[in-house]
Design an enzyme around this catalytic site. Sequence first.
Site, PDB file in Angstrom:
ATOM      1  N   SER A  76     -24.495  -8.674  -7.858  1.00 49.94           N
ATOM      2  CA  SER A  76     -25.624  -8.109  -7.117  1.00 49.94           C
ATOM      3  C   SER A  76     -26.832  -9.050  -7.189  1.00 49.94           C
ATOM      4  O   SER A  76     -26.710 -10.214  -6.804  1.00 49.94           O
ATOM      5  CB  SER A  76     -25.915  -6.707  -7.665  1.00 49.94           C
ATOM      6  OG  SER A  76     -26.794  -6.024  -6.832  1.00 49.94           O
ATOM      7  N   ASP A 113     -20.687  -1.330   1.321  1.00 51.48           N
ATOM      8  CA  ASP A 113     -21.814  -1.914   0.591  1.00 51.48           C
ATOM      9  C   ASP A 113     -22.778  -2.545   1.599  1.00 51.48           C
ATOM     10  O   ASP A 113     -22.341  -3.314   2.463  1.00 51.48           O
ATOM     11  CB  ASP A 113     -21.250  -2.986  -0.372  1.00 51.48           C
ATOM     12  CG  ASP A 113     -22.325  -3.666  -1.219  1.00 51.48           C
ATOM     13  OD1 ASP A 113     -23.513  -3.340  -1.093  1.00 51.48           O
ATOM     14  OD2 ASP A 113     -21.943  -4.558  -2.019  1.00 51.48           O
ATOM     15  N   HIS A 127     -20.802  -0.699  -3.687  1.00 47.95           N
ATOM     16  CA  HIS A 127     -21.671  -1.563  -4.472  1.00 47.95           C
ATOM     17  C   HIS A 127     -21.637  -1.177  -5.954  1.00 47.95           C
ATOM     18  O   HIS A 127     -21.780  -0.009  -6.294  1.00 47.95           O
ATOM     19  CB  HIS A 127     -23.119  -1.522  -3.966  1.00 47.95           C
ATOM     20  CG  HIS A 127     -23.930  -2.625  -4.571  1.00 47.95           C
ATOM     21  ND1 HIS A 127     -23.747  -3.939  -4.213  1.00 47.95           N
ATOM     22  CD2 HIS A 127     -24.861  -2.633  -5.544  1.00 47.95           C
ATOM     23  CE1 HIS A 127     -24.559  -4.705  -4.933  1.00 47.95           C
ATOM     24  NE2 HIS A 127     -25.246  -3.937  -5.758  1.00 47.95           N
TER      25      HIS A 127
END
Length: 403
Positions: free
Chosen positions: A189, A343, A373
């Site tokens: 991320s 995501d 995610h």
Amino acid sequence: MGAKLLYICVAFILVAYYIYSPIPENVGQPWKLMLTSAVLRTLGHMGKAAEMLGLANYMDVMKLFSSSQYVPPTSDENVAVTDTEFSGVAVRLFLPKKPTEGLRRAMLFFHGGGFCLGDAGMKSYDFLARRTSNQLNAVVVSVNYRLAPKYRFPVQFEDVFSASKFFLQSRVLSQYGVDPTRVCVAGDSAGGNLAAAVTQKLLEDSEVTNKPKAQALIYPVLQTLDMNLPSYEQNANMPILSKSLMIRFWSEYFTSDPSLREAMTSNRHVPAQWGHLFQFVNWSTLLPDRLKKDHVYTGPVFGSPALAEKYPGFLDPRAAPLLAAEAQLRGLPSTYILTCQHDVLRDDGFMYATRLRAVGVPVTHEHAEDGFHGALTFVTSPSDMAVGHRLMSSYLRWLEEHL
Ligand SMILES: *[C@@H]1O[C@H](CO)[C@@H](O)[C@H](O)[C@H]1NC(C)=O
């Protein structure tokens, strides 16, 4: 009695309604995801209320999530774990205990959390680093870079960059018994963003003689220009990371000024003079057709130059590695990219894979059709999920083969 039962029923329905969030059909064990998502949403609501009342910053409330998951550095029979500092930057260090004949591999890892949250000491990150160290017999350096809103761009980047540069010195690598030709940079991320940015800058830096052998980018966030990519539109309200939360994270990286956040929400934050950067995030050419669905590419809508003048960071490739020109991408090391179908950041990863391949960088792109995610960190109880374990295993398998 009847009234009491009615109250209980109404309360139950309200709670169920609150916890319930629509989960895509192909995601297994949806309740586990729903519960984590409900905790995050509750914190989000509390954070917004606290901010409105002037009691606390929104992100300080969200940080309760990271701190509730904290585990102290604890060695086990295979790995020695300590918290220390590399050139003034906090790191959690994982050293394998197994005696080894030759030199070891190493990984520099940057955790996620939107530049605002997260910690190398969160249970899931500690678990992932420990497993990496153990399975690859590798030294793992998990960097606790400073976070927004207290610290803003480029502090996060500079922290991970200076810790990485410190570790890559020959004398430091040899102190830890690390093979200088077998070091990887990785992150998930926002940590995937930092990993991509650091790998670009290490390649450029003539003082760095030991370059990384590989980079692993786990659902990375890579660009600030287009907040209307098909993945942002299709997954705007997905659990864990909604479009509005990602925009909040992005804007907090640069400023507390809500005007940047508002301009990003309407996707009019980039002025015409920076229009040439849109070629690097042109999803009409960089995405495979199957992801475009019925989205029609219309090109950028420009905003006033004021925001870019005040917060130039959002146009800087150190913040948005997808904005690097071809010349900066050429020569990057062997790359692993994980993207998840459900995501908002899916298309960032897809476009980076396309651009890297176009300049001859070897790329392994794994796409999880049932992924969301954060999926790879769903590996510790009570939120361990089959998809998390599967993604972690295939990521580690790639590292086994390429590092
Ligand atoms: C994006 O690609 C399309 C198709 O090649 C092209 O028509 C358009 O001008 C490009 N836009 C930008 C901003 O690069």
